[in-house]
Design a protein around this motif. Structure first.
Motif, mmCIF file in Angstrom:
data_model
loop_
_atom_site.group_PDB
_atom_site.id
_atom_site.type_symbol
_atom_site.label_atom_id
_atom_site.label_comp_id
_atom_site.label_asym_id
_atom_site.label_seq_id
_atom_site.Cartn_x
_atom_site.Cartn_y
_atom_site.Cartn_z
ATOM 1 N N ARG A 159 0.236 -11.981 6.201
ATOM 2 C CA ARG A 159 1.187 -12.238 7.271
ATOM 3 C C ARG A 159 0.651 -11.775 8.633
ATOM 4 N N GLY A 160 -0.131 -10.681 8.618
ATOM 5 C CA GLY A 160 -0.691 -10.209 9.881
ATOM 6 C C GLY A 160 -1.646 -11.208 10.500
ATOM 7 N N LEU A 161 -2.288 -12.009 9.670
ATOM 8 C CA LEU A 161 -3.218 -13.007 10.184
ATOM 9 C C LEU A 161 -2.487 -14.108 10.943
ATOM 10 N N ILE A 162 -1.228 -14.342 10.570
ATOM 11 C CA ILE A 162 -0.437 -15.351 11.295
ATOM 12 C C ILE A 162 -0.211 -14.908 12.736
ATOM 13 N N THR A 163 0.184 -13.641 12.898
ATOM 14 C CA THR A 163 0.408 -13.120 14.246
ATOM 15 C C THR A 163 -0.867 -13.147 15.083
ATOM 16 N N THR A 164 -1.980 -12.771 14.460
ATOM 17 C CA THR A 164 -3.254 -12.767 15.177
ATOM 18 C C THR A 164 -3.667 -14.177 15.565
ATOM 19 N N ARG A 165 -3.464 -15.127 14.660
ATOM 20 C CA ARG A 165 -3.800 -16.513 14.972
ATOM 21 C C ARG A 165 -2.952 -17.033 16.124
#
Length: 264
Positions: A136-142
């Protein structure tokens, strides 16, 4: 040939086989739950052709590590993306104060490499998101990388519009000045044409004729004649067309798009 992947990382051997002696372009490698993300750092304005790279490795347990060090976790990856957000905000401030063609051109030169790097970074993060769907953290970073890309796009487009506007405005002022000079030259030519016969006759004859002013008191007659000539010259100067005052430059408007953290 040594691999740029840190030797202490327990990554699949296929990653090292696919990697040359340099990191290369921004991209993603995935295998057996491992995700290797290769990203470029923020371009240096002094050496925009140089591309320093960072690597981020996500193991099957979901722990991220960075080749530049730092605590385990996705925070190092997010901090990397946030450097682009900060750079975009600084460039936007430069764009708010840019007025001359040199300033607009310098802004275009600075924003161009950053835009390309941010666009490729966003694409690589999207590929990493597809490889690690549960992160889920990768979504925010993307999404944050998408904000950076959009901000650089707006800054680059605004700088191009500002440069075109400044060039057009300078060309318009030059055309207005040329028109003013043309009108003034035409007025002077008309005055010269009126006095040309008298000047030509006086030059050809080169003799003094009696005109009735010989008996006038001197030197009052000389000074009165001189004053009348100056007054006539000032009248000619006042009759000349004057250039229009230049308006205060107004840069083209742009949409304010400050990139923010976690913006979706």
């Amino acid at each position: 040939m040594s691999s740029p992947i840190p030797h202490q990382w327990q990554v699949p051997e296929v990653f090292r086989e696919r990697m040359g002696h340099q990191a290369g372009r921004q991209r993603v490698m995935s295998h057996a739950g491992h995700v290797l993300l290769i990203l470029h750092e923020l371009p240096d304005p002094e050496t925009p052709e140089r591309r320093a790279a960072k690597m981020f490795w996500r193991n099957p347990e979901g722990t991220w590590q960075c080749s530049a060090g730092g605590p385990p976790g996705i925070s190092t990856l997010m901090a990397h993306v946030e450097t682009f957000i900060e750079a975009a905000n600084k460039l936007e401030t430069r764009g708010d104060h840019a007025r001359t063609a040199d300033e607009w051109f310098a802004l275009i030169q600075a924003a161009g490499p950053m835009l390309r790097t941010a666009r490729n970074m966003h694409r690589a993060l999207q590929e990493a998101r597809e490889a690690a769907k549960t992160d889920r953290g990768l979504i925010t970073t993307r999404d944050l990388a998408g904000d950076a890309e959009r901000a650089f796009e707006l800054i680059h487009a605004h700088a191009q519009e500002g440069l075109r506007y400044t060039s057009a405005r300078q060309a318009e002022e030059q055309a207005r000045g040329a028109q003013h000079m043309l009108e003034a030259a035409h007025r002077l030519n008309m005055i010269a044409a009126v006095f040309l016969p008298v000047t030509a006759v006086a030059t050809l004859l080169g003799m003094n004729l009696r005109h009735g002013l010989e008996s006038w008191p001197a030197p009052q007659t000389f000074w009165i004649t001189l004053a009348l000539c100056f007054a006539f010259g000032l009248w000619i100067k006042a009759s000349m067309p004057r250039p229009q005052p230049a308006e205060e430059p107004k840069p083209p408007g742009k949409g304010k798009a400050k990139a923010g953290k976690g913006k979706r």
